[in-house]
Design a protein around this motif. Structure first.
Motif, PDB file in Angstrom:
ATOM      1  N   ARG A  62       2.072   8.455  13.081  1.00  0.00           N
ATOM      2  CA  ARG A  62       2.487   7.188  13.779  1.00  0.00           C
ATOM      3  C   ARG A  62       3.289   6.356  13.205  1.00  0.00           C
ATOM      4  N   ARG A  63       3.270   6.333  11.904  1.00  0.00           N
ATOM      5  CA  ARG A  63       4.018   5.346  11.000  1.00  0.00           C
ATOM      6  C   ARG A  63       3.961   4.094  11.580  1.00  0.00           C
ATOM      7  N   GLN A  64       2.718   3.565  11.776  1.00  0.00           N
ATOM      8  CA  GLN A  64       2.628   1.938  12.054  1.00  0.00           C
ATOM      9  C   GLN A  64       2.491   1.101  10.994  1.00  0.00           C
ATOM     10  N   TYR A  65       2.215   1.690   9.830  1.00  0.00           N
ATOM     11  CA  TYR A  65       1.900   0.603   8.660  1.00  0.00           C
ATOM     12  C   TYR A  65       3.236   0.189   8.078  1.00  0.00           C
ATOM     13  N   ASN A  66       3.324  -1.076   7.791  1.00  0.00           N
ATOM     14  CA  ASN A  66       4.185  -1.993   7.190  1.00  0.00           C
ATOM     15  C   ASN A  66       3.872  -2.744   5.755  1.00  0.00           C
ATOM     16  N   PRO A  67       4.516  -2.049   4.975  1.00  0.00           N
ATOM     17  CA  PRO A  67       4.189  -2.411   3.534  1.00  0.00           C
ATOM     18  C   PRO A  67       4.299  -3.951   3.419  1.00  0.00           C
ATOM     19  N   ASP A  68       5.154  -4.685   4.091  1.00  0.00           N
ATOM     20  CA  ASP A  68       5.496  -6.043   3.909  1.00  0.00           C
ATOM     21  C   ASP A  68       4.161  -6.906   4.559  1.00  0.00           C
ATOM     22  N   ARG A  69       3.163  -6.109   5.357  1.00  0.00           N
ATOM     23  CA  ARG A  69       2.330  -7.022   6.127  1.00  0.00           C
ATOM     24  C   ARG A  69       0.996  -6.961   5.262  1.00  0.00           C
ATOM     25  N   GLY A  70       0.835  -6.097   4.192  1.00  0.00           N
ATOM     26  CA  GLY A  70      -0.577  -5.931   3.353  1.00  0.00           C
ATOM     27  C   GLY A  70      -0.712  -4.783   2.748  1.00  0.00           C
TER      28      GLY A  70
END
Length: 186
Positions: A62-70
Motif C-alpha cells: 500500500r505504501r502509505q507510510y510517510n517518513p516525514d510524519r513519524g
C-alpha cells in the motif's frame, strides 16, 4: 570496521524503489514489536502471527507510510493496533451471529409448544432470508466458516483464493448480515 546500519528512511526508500531485501530488514527490525502488540490485543498466537504478516505485506503493497510524519515503529504500532481492533470487531460480530444461530438451533432441539415452534421457525426463516440477501461470495465464506467450522486460512485453501479475500468477504458479509438482521428486528 563494521558498517553503519542502514536507516529506516533509507530502507523504506529502497523498498519503494523495488528492493524487497529492504522489507526483510524492516521485518527483522520490527516484527517482534508488531507480533507482541498483536498478541497482547488478540490473545491468540496464530491470529497474532497472521496479523504480523498482514501488517508487513500491507506496508509493502500500500505504501502509505510517510517518513516525514513519524517513525516507522510508531506507524507500524498504530497500524497493527488498528488492524487488531478490526479483527476483534469482526470476531465479536461473528460470535454474536454464532450465538444467535446456536440459540435458534438449541431451541429447536428442545420439545416446544406450538408458539415456540412457530417463533423458532420464524427466526430460522429470518436468518436464511438475511443470508440469501448477501452476495454469494460473502455468503459462501460465512456458511463454510459457521456450518463447517473452518478457519479463514482453511477456507482460503479450500476455495483456492487469497486469505485476504476470505477476510474481506467475511467482514463484509458479517456487516451486511448484522445490518439485515437488525433491520428485520425493527
Amino acid at each position: 570496521m563494521a558498517s553503519e546500519p542502514v536507516s529506516d528512511r533509507d530502507l523504506v526508500n529502497s523498498l519503494w524503489a523495488g528492493d524487497t531485501a529492504a522489507l526483510a530488514t524492516l521485518y527483522d527490525r520490527y516484527s517482534s514489536m508488531v507480533y507482541t502488540l498483536a498478541l497482547k490485543m488478540l490473545a491468540n498466537p496464530a491470529e497474532a502471527e497472521d496479523l504480523t504478516q498482514e501488517v508487513f505485506v500491507n506496508f509493502w503493497q500500500r505504501r502509505q507510510y510517510n517518513p516525514d510524519r513519524g517513525s516507522i515503529g510508531s506507524y507500524l504500532a498504530t497500524y497493527t493496533r488498528s488492524r487488531a481492533i478490526d479483527r476483534l470487531r469482526v470476531s465479536r460480530g461473528r460470535a454474536t451471529i454464532l450465538q444467535r444461530f446456536q440459540r435458534i438451533t438449541a431451541a429447536s432441539s428442545r420439545s416446544a409448544n406450538p408458539v415456540d415452534h412457530a417463533t423458532q421457525q420464524e427466526q430460522r426463516q429470518h436468518l436464511r432470508a438475511a443470508l440469501d440477501q448477501i452476495p454469494p461470495a460473502e455468503r459462501e465464506v460465512l456458511e463454510i466458516a459457521y456450518f463447517q467450522g473452518l478457519s479463514q486460512s482453511e477456507i482460503a485453501a479450500q476455495l483456492g483464493i487469497p486469505l485476504g479475500t476470505v477476510k474481506s468477504r467475511c467482514r463484509q458479509g458479517l456487516l451486511r448480515l448484522r445490518s439485515l438482521l437488525e433491520h428485520q428486528r425493527s
